[in-house]
Write a protein that holds these residues in place. Structure first.
Motif, short mmCIF file in Angstrom:
data_model
loop_
_atom_site.label_atom_id
_atom_site.label_comp_id
_atom_site.label_asym_id
_atom_site.label_seq_id
_atom_site.Cartn_x
_atom_site.Cartn_y
_atom_site.Cartn_z
N THR A 211 -23.86 41.02 40.62
CA THR A 211 -22.66 41.14 40.10
C THR A 211 -22.11 39.89 39.75
N ASP A 212 -21.07 39.57 39.36
CA ASP A 212 -20.58 38.31 38.61
C ASP A 212 -19.35 38.35 38.66
N CYS A 213 -18.61 39.75 39.59
CA CYS A 213 -17.11 40.05 39.72
C CYS A 213 -17.45 41.04 40.59
N ILE A 214 -15.73 40.43 41.49
CA ILE A 214 -15.56 42.19 42.45
C ILE A 214 -14.51 42.54 42.56
N LEU A 215 -13.81 43.14 42.46
CA LEU A 215 -12.13 43.75 41.88
C LEU A 215 -11.78 44.52 43.59
N SER A 216 -11.07 44.14 44.24
CA SER A 216 -10.84 45.03 46.01
C SER A 216 -9.17 45.35 45.40
N PHE A 217 -9.27 46.99 45.85
CA PHE A 217 -7.97 47.45 46.05
C PHE A 217 -7.71 48.22 47.26
N GLY A 218 -6.51 48.10 48.04
CA GLY A 218 -6.55 48.91 48.96
C GLY A 218 -7.40 48.64 50.29
N GLN A 219 -8.12 48.18 50.37
CA GLN A 219 -9.21 47.50 51.22
C GLN A 219 -9.17 46.21 52.28
N ASN A 220 -9.22 46.70 54.05
CA ASN A 220 -9.22 45.14 54.86
C ASN A 220 -10.36 45.25 54.75
N VAL A 221 -11.12 44.21 54.59
CA VAL A 221 -12.65 44.36 54.81
C VAL A 221 -12.98 43.49 56.05
N GLY A 222 -12.09 42.89 56.61
CA GLY A 222 -12.00 42.02 58.27
C GLY A 222 -11.61 42.99 59.36
N THR A 223 -11.46 44.30 59.47
CA THR A 223 -11.08 45.20 59.68
C THR A 223 -12.15 46.41 59.48
N ASN A 224 -12.03 46.68 58.63
CA ASN A 224 -12.42 48.26 58.21
C ASN A 224 -14.75 48.21 57.84
N SER A 225 -14.92 47.00 57.70
CA SER A 225 -16.26 47.07 57.04
C SER A 225 -16.77 45.77 57.39
N PRO A 226 -16.94 44.90 58.44
CA PRO A 226 -16.41 43.16 58.23
C PRO A 226 -18.19 43.15 58.11
N ARG A 227 -19.65 44.35 58.50
CA ARG A 227 -20.43 43.52 57.99
C ARG A 227 -20.77 43.25 56.19
N LEU A 228 -19.84 44.30 55.58
CA LEU A 228 -19.46 43.63 54.31
C LEU A 228 -19.22 42.26 54.06
N LEU A 229 -18.84 41.41 55.05
CA LEU A 229 -18.43 39.64 54.63
C LEU A 229 -19.57 39.34 54.18
N HIS A 230 -20.89 39.56 54.98
CA HIS A 230 -22.05 38.63 54.70
C HIS A 230 -22.56 38.94 53.26
N ASN A 231 -22.77 40.21 52.58
CA ASN A 231 -22.82 40.78 50.92
C ASN A 231 -22.05 39.45 50.10
N LEU A 232 -20.17 39.77 50.45
CA LEU A 232 -19.39 38.53 49.95
C LEU A 232 -19.60 37.20 50.24
N GLN A 233 -20.02 37.21 51.00
CA GLN A 233 -19.96 35.41 51.25
C GLN A 233 -21.59 35.49 50.75
N LYS A 234 -22.26 35.93 50.13
CA LYS A 234 -23.67 35.69 49.30
C LYS A 234 -22.63 35.25 48.01
N VAL A 235 -22.22 36.53 47.88
CA VAL A 235 -21.57 36.04 46.74
C VAL A 235 -21.06 35.32 45.64
N ARG A 236 -19.79 34.88 47.26
CA ARG A 236 -19.03 33.61 46.59
C ARG A 236 -19.88 32.00 46.25
N GLU A 237 -21.26 32.27 47.28
CA GLU A 237 -22.23 30.53 46.92
C GLU A 237 -22.78 30.44 45.60
#
Length: 768
Positions: A210-236
Motif C-alpha cells: 500500500t502507499d496510503c492508509i485511511l482509518s475511520f472509527g478504530q482505536n488500534v492501540g486498544t482494539n488490535s495492537p498487533r496491527l501496529l507492527h504492520n503500520l510501523q513497517k508502512v510508516r518506515e
C-alpha cells in the motif's frame, strides 16, 4: 477493586516499557507466570494456539513474540491459578454476588464444575454432567423451538460453531444471534450491497504494497495492537496514514515496538498517523462527502487543463454501477452543510483528500466507530464509495479492511451461525443430515432482546459471552430475563450473565483454547478465522484448569444428544472423539471456502477463503460494485438541532476486552482507579455547569416514555470535539434504548447516543 480516580494524560508511546510493565503485573496478579514461556513459544504460531483476544491476522513469518499486551492479558486471564469451586458458591449467594463488579467476579478465577442454580438457597449447587445434560434436554423437548435462542459469542472455534448451529437447526430454529450482531453486522449488510462480499478484501501482504492508509472509527492501540507492527513497517516506507477519530488515541500517535531492543533502549517512537482529525461522533459521512466533493472538483479542474485525472474513470466505467447518481448527490450537497455536520474546517478535508487523491493503492481501515450508528450501513458504504472513486478495490495494496473484534467472530458466520437463512447452505445440510431445517429467518441479538422483553422466549443457551452485560437497555433486560424458563451458560469464568438467573439456570464450565483438549483419538486441533479471512489451526499446550471440565464440542454434543432423537447421519460421539471429522463435515457443507480443510491446517499465515471482490468479481445484483447514496450527512439518532444534546460514545479501556475487565488502568488514556468516568470537552463541561473534576448525571435525550439516567460519573476534561462525550462500555449500556440500532443491520447504536449532562450533587469529591 476500584479506587479513587486518578487522571494524568498519558504522554508515553503505545507499546514500549508501559506494555511490558503491564504484562508483568497481570502475569503475577493472576498467578500465571508459568504461561510466559508458552506465550513466546506458542502464541499465534504454527503448531501452537491462537489468541483468544482479537481477530487480527497472524503472519506467515511470526515475530519472536507474536502477541500484544491485550492478547497476553487474555492468556493470563485464561491460565490463571485462581479457581471458582463449589465451595466458593457455598460461601456466596447469587444476590450477594450481584453486588460485585465485573472485574471482581471474573478475577475469582476459572470455573471448575457444572452447577445448577437453587432458588431456595439462592446459591449455585454442584450437578453432574450427565444430570445437567439430561435435565436441559428434557426441558428443551417441551418448548416450541421458535421460543428458544441459541446465542454464540465470538470465541468458539469453527468446529464448535458448526456443531452448535447444526444442533439448533436439527432442533427446529434459526434463532442463532451472535456477538457479530452487536459490532460488525453493519459490515455484513453494507459490504454485500456495495461489493458483493460480507467481509474485507485486504490480506496481510497488502500492507507491504500500500502507499496510503485511511482509518475511520478504530482505536488500534486498544482494539488490535498487533496491527501496529504492520503500520510501523508502512510508516518506515514513508507511507502516509490518515486517521479520523473523535478521540486522540495514543496508538495512532506513537509506538515503541517491544520486539526491537534498540527502540526499547532509546524509547524513540515511530510516529504512526501522519494526519489526525477529530470529527464529531457520527459525522463520518460528512467527512467522506467532503473528500468526495473535493475529488470531483479537482478531477473537473484536471480535465479542463488536460491534466491527469483524479478519478479512475476506466475502473468506474467497467466495474461500477450508480456512479452518475452518486456524483449528482455529491455535487448537490453544499459545503456549508458538510462542514456544519462534520465539525472540521475545509482545510483539514483538503489536506486528507490531497494525499488520498495522489496515492495509487489505498487501504481503508474501520471499526465500530462506523458500524454502531443509526446510519452505520450508509457510513460503511460511503467509505466504499471513496475507494471505488479511485479504483481501490481489487488492486494489490488496496481494499477495505474492517477490524473485527473477537478471535473467531467472523469464522462463526462462515460455518453457519447466522439467523438469516440466505447465508446458510440449508439444502446441503438437509440432504446430508436427513432432516428438514426451518426455512424462516430467526432472531438476531436485538430481536432476541425484544422477544425476551415481550415474554416470547422460553429458553436461552449461551455459548460463551456475557449477554446481559453486553446488550442495550440492560435494566429492563435483567428484569425480564428472570422470566425465562431456562438459561444455560457455557463459560470459563463467572460473570453477571450467570447471576441474572432464569427460573432454571445451569452453569457449564469449559476449557480455553490454550488448554490441551484430549479426546478418544488423542489431543485435538481446533480452527478459527481471522479478520482477513485466513483460517488457522490451534493446539492447546496447557493442562486444563480442572479434571471436571469438558470441551465446547463435548458440551454441545451432550446437550444435543439429550434433546434430539437419534440420527445416524449425525454421530455426535464420533465427532467429539475426533474433530478432524467435524472439519470434514464443514468442508462438505462449505466446499468453496474449506477445500482440503484438514490438509491445509498448518499453512503458514493460515489459508485464505476466496473473496470474489479481491479479483474484481462482483457478486451483487447488478454484477458490479455499487455506489450507494447516504440518507443524511450524520449517522446519529441526534439530528444536531439541540445544542444541549451531546453524542455519547461508549468505548473500551486499555485494561479490557469486550465485557471482560482486566483492571482499572486505562493507561493509554491516563485514567486509573475508576470506570465511572465521562470524558468531555471543557466547553461542554462548563456549559453543563459541572466543575472541573466534578460529578455528572447522564440522561438519554429521547422521548419514549422511559427514563434512562445514570449518576456518579466523574468528569475529566479531555481532547474530544465539542458536542461529543465518551464513557465506558458496558457500564453505560442502560443509557442505550433497545430501539437505537443501525437501520438494516440492527447493530446497537452505541457510538453516538443522544444524551444530556447535568451536575450530580449526590456524589463525592474530585479527581486526585
Amino acid at each position: 477493586m476500584a479506587e479513587k480516580l486518578r487522571y494524568t494524560p498519558y504522554r508515553s508511546p503505545t507499546g514500549g516499557w508501559g506494555s511490558v510493565k503491564s504484562l508483568v503485573s497481570h502475569a503475577t496478579g493472576q498467578g500465571a507466570v508459568h504461561a510466559s514461556a508458552s506465550l513466546m513459544r506458542d502464541h499465534n504460531k504454527t503448531g501452537g494456539y491462537m489468541c483468544t483476544s482479537c481477530a487480527w491476522a497472524k503472519p506467515a513469518k511470526p515475530h519472536a513474540a507474536e502477541f500484544c499486551e491485550n492478547g497476553a492479558k487474555a492468556t493470563f486471564w485464561d491460565l490463571t491459578s485462581k479457581r471458582v469451586t463449589p465451595a466458593f458458591f457455598a460461601q456466596h449467594s447469587v444476590s450477594d454476588l450481584l453486588e460485585w463488579s465485573d472485574f471482581d467476579l471474573e478475577d475469582q478465577g476459572r470455573l471448575t464444575q457444572p452447577m445448577r442454580y437453587d432458588p431456595a438457597s439462592d446459591r449455585y449447587l454442584p450437578i453432574s454432567w450427565e444430570a445437567a445434560f439430561s435435565e436441559i434436554g428434557q426441558r428443551l423437548q417441551g418448548y416450541d423451538p421458535a421460543s428458544v435462542v441459541f446465542y454464540a459469542s465470538g470465541r468458539a472455534a469453527l468446529e464448535t460453531s458448526f456443531m452448535y448451529q447444526l444442533f439448533a437447526r436439527l432442533y427446529g430454529t434459526n434463532n442463532l444471534p451472535d456477538s457479530s450482531n452487536m459490532c460488525h453486522e453493519t459490515t455484513s449488510v453494507a459490504l454485500p450491497q456495495s461489493i458483493g462480499t460480507p467481509v474485507g478484501t485486504v490480506l496481510l501482504e497488502d500492507y507491504e504494497k500500500t502507499d496510503c492508509i485511511l482509518s475511520f472509527g478504530q482505536n488500534v492501540g486498544t482494539n488490535s495492537p498487533r496491527l501496529l507492527h504492520n503500520l510501523q513497517k508502512v510508516r518506515e516506507r514513508d507511507v502516509p496514514i490518515i486517521v479520523f477519530n473523535p478521540l486522540r488515541e495514543r496508538g495512532w500517535e506513537e509506538f515503541v515496538n517491544p520486539q526491537r531492543p534498540g527502540q526499547m533502549v532509546t524509547n524513540r517512537p515511530t510516529r504512526i498517523a501522519t494526519q489526525y482529525y477529530q470529527p464529531r461522533a457520527g459525522a463520518d459521512i460528512a467527512v467522506m462527502m467532503g473528500i468526495a466533493k473535493l475529488l470531483l472538483e479537482w478531477d473537473d479542474a484536471a480535465k479542463a487543463k488536460g491534466g491527469a485525472p483524479i478519478l479512475d474513470h476506466a475502473f468506474i466505467a467497467e466495474h461500477t454501477h450508480g456512479f452518475e447518481a452518486f456524483e449528482a448527490n455529491v455535487r448537490d450537497t453544499g459545503w456549508e452543510e458538510i462542514l456544519a455536520a462534520c465539525g472540521l474546517p475545509r482545510a483539514d478535508l483538503e489536506n486528507a483528500a490531497r494525499v488520498y487523491g495522489h496515492a495509487r493503492s489505498v487501504i481503508a481501515i474501520y471499526g465500530m466507530g462506523l458500524t454502531q450508528h443509526k446510519l452505520g450501513v450508509d457510513t460503511v458504504q460511503m467509505l466504499i464509495n471513496l475507494l471505488l472513486m479511485r479504483g481501490n478495490i481489487g488492486r494489490p495494496g488496496a481494499g477495505i479492511c474492517p477490524i473485527r473484534g473477537h478471535s473467531n467472530v467472523q469464522g462463526q458466520r462462515t460455518v453457519g451461525i447466522a439467523e438469516k437463512v440466505a447465508l446458510v447452505p440449508l439444502d446441503q445440510m438437509a440432504e446430508r443430515y436427513r432432516f428438514q431445517p426451518p426455512r424462516e429467518d430467526g432472531m438476531n441479538t436485538v430481536e432476541a432482546c425484544e422477544a425476551i422483553v415481550a415474554g416470547k422466549v422460553r429458553a436461552f443457551i449461551g455459548l460463551g459471552g456475557n449477554f446481559v452485560r453486553a446488550i442495550p437497555e440492560r435494566r429492563l433486560m435483567e428484569e425480564k430475563w428472570r422470566d425465562l424458563d431456562l438459561s444455560v451458560q457455557i463459560a470459563t469464568k463467572l460473570n453477571r450473565a450467570h447471576l441474572v438467573t432464569g427460573k432454571c439456570t445451569y452453569l457449564l464450565p469449559t476449557m480455553v483454547r490454550s488448554e490441551i483438549d484430549t479426546q478418544a483419538s488423542g489431543p485435538q486441533i481446533v480452527t478459527m478465522e481471522d479478520s482477513t479471512t485466513c483460517i488457522h489451526a490451534s493446539r492447546g499446550k496447557h493442562k486444563p484448569a480442572s479434571e471436571d471440565l469438558l470441551s465446547e464440542p463435548a458440551i454441545v454434543a451432550g446437550i444435543a444428544k439429550a434433546t434430539l432423537p437419534a440420527n445416524p447421519a449425525v454421530p455426535w460421539d464420533t465427532w467429539v472423539a475426533d474433530y478432524a471429522l467435524v472439519r470434514d463435515e464443514i468442508e462438505a457443507c462449505f466446499p468453496k471456502d474449506f477445500r482440503d480443510f484438514n490438509q491445509r491446517l498448518d499453512q503458514p499465515g493460515g489459508f485464505p477463503r476466496p473473496v470474489a471482490a479481491r479479483d474484481r468479481r462482483w457478486e451483487t445484483e447488478s454484477g458490479k460494485a455499487n455506489f450507494k447514496i447516504p440518507k443524511a450527512l450524520h449517522a446519529s439518532f441526534d439530528d444536531g438541532t439541540d445544542p444541549n444534546v451531546l453524542r455519547l460514545i461508549t468505548l473500551r479501556s486499555n485494561d479490557q476486552f469486550n465485557t471482560t475487565v482486566y483492571g482499572y488502568a486505562d493507561r493509554l488514556r491516563g485514567i486509573h482507579g475508576s470506570r465511572m468516568v465521562v470524558m468531555m470537552n471543557r466547553q461542554d463541561r462548563e456549559r453543563a455547569g459541572v466543575g472541573e473534576g466534578g460529578f455528572a448525571r447522564i440522561t438519554t435525550a429521547v422521548d419514549d416514555g422511559i427514563t434512562r439516567s445514570m449518576a456518579g460519573f466523574q468528569v475529566i476534561d479531555y481532547d474530544i470535539p465539542p458536542g461529543t462525550i465518551a464513557a465506558y462500555f458496558p457500564e453505560c449500556n442502560p443509557l442505550i434504548p433497545l430501539w437505537h440500532y443501525a437501520e438494516e443491520s440492527k447493530t446497537p447504536a452505541a457510538k453516538s447516543v443522544p444524551v444530556k449532562i447535568e451536575r450530580d450533587e449526590t456524589t463525592g469529591a474530585s479527581v486526585a
